[in-house]
Motif scaffolding. Structure first.
Motif: not given
Length: 290
Positions: A237-242
């Motif tokens: 999720y963190l990677e997806q939302e940068h």
């Protein structure tokens, strides 16, 4: 160095937000040549001071709210004050020449006094809580404690932040969740650290507070606590939302037991100490960047 205000927040309770606040407070004080302050803004249940049993209180102040009082001998019962009150705090029965202010609903905005042309409103001071300052083995700690039954959390938090304002680095331990109390704590922060855990509830509530912090347009990053304990795709999720991952504090059962006994400084595991050192270095860099 100039002031730098960091809020430690979380979308839900129980993720270790206060533990992280206290640990970072301790770690930063060890590595910086200035006084570090910790402000416990969870005024309904302040517990940061539990980790400093030898702390000494150096100052204390009662927090008051100015509540309007209606003098019925001067009041014409025109209902202007009733109509202007956004919080429905004024009850008036004109036929009975009765008027009163509900203290639990009043926000002390002053609108009722402004519209009254008969000077029928005075004020009285009502205690909503207390603020205290303590010297700890680490630095200075400020605590707010809401009066039982009061609903003026945000007002007390605002007063506490002003009362404990400093010209150096200050950590603000926010209440859990995404309520008005959290918004008040996050106001005017230079940086926000969101503490999360890798559980289904943890990921769900992290998304809520991420939306809040983005709406407030505050710079932030995420710190995973009790890392390795859950199985949810939080990192994905963190990677997806940068969203920046500041670090991971690994789960350690023995340290959790020590934390439950409010004894977290005497024997910090190497893996946790290393993680804290990395996070504090990033905080120092953030201060320079901002």
């Amino acid at each position: 160095m100039s002031s730098f205000k960091i809020a430690i927040a979380s979308g839900k309770g129980g993720v270790g937000k206060t533990t992280i606040s206290v640990l970072l407070y301790h770690q930063l004080q060890k590595t910086m040549n200035e006084t570090i302050s910790l402000v416990d803004c969870d005024v309904e249940e302040p517990n940061s001071r539990i980790f400093f049993p030898a702390s000494t209180q150096t100052n204390k102040e009662v927090a008051y709210q100015e509540i309007p009082m209606i003098d019925t001998t001067l009041c014409s019962f025109c209902r202007k004050c009733v109509n202007v009150c956004e919080f429905n705090a004024i009850m008036m029965v004109s036929a009975l020449e009765h008027a009163e202010v509900n203290e639990s609903l009043c926000h002390s905005c002053g609108a009722c006094e402004y519209v009254c042309d008969r000077q029928a409103l005075g004020t009285k001071r009502v205690a909503i809580g207390e603020m205290s300052q303590h010297n700890t083995s680490t630095g200075v700690l400020y605590e707010g404690r809401l009066e039982i039954g009061s609903v003026m959390q945000t007002r007390l938090i605002g007063m506490l932040k002003e009362w404990g304002a400093t010209d150096h680095l200050t950590i603000y331990d926010a209440p859990p969740g995404t309520s008005c109390s959290v918004v008040e704590t996050l106001d005017e922060m230079d940086y926000v650290i969101l503490v999360a855990e890798e559980t289904s509830f943890g990921l769900h509530d992290l998304k809520l507070i991420v939306r809040l912090v983005k709406a407030l347009q505050l710079p932030f990053g995420v710190l995973i606590n009790k890392a390795g304990l859950g199985t949810t795709p939080l990192k994905a999720y963190l990677e997806q939302e940068h969203i920046e991952l500041l670090g991971e504090v690994p789960h350690n059962l023995e340290f959790a037991k020590a934390s439950a006994q409010a004894d977290i400084f005497s024997n910090i595991p190497w893996s946790i100490q290393t993680s804290l050192e990395r996070v504090t270095q990033k905080i120092k860099h953030k201060r320079v960047e901002l």
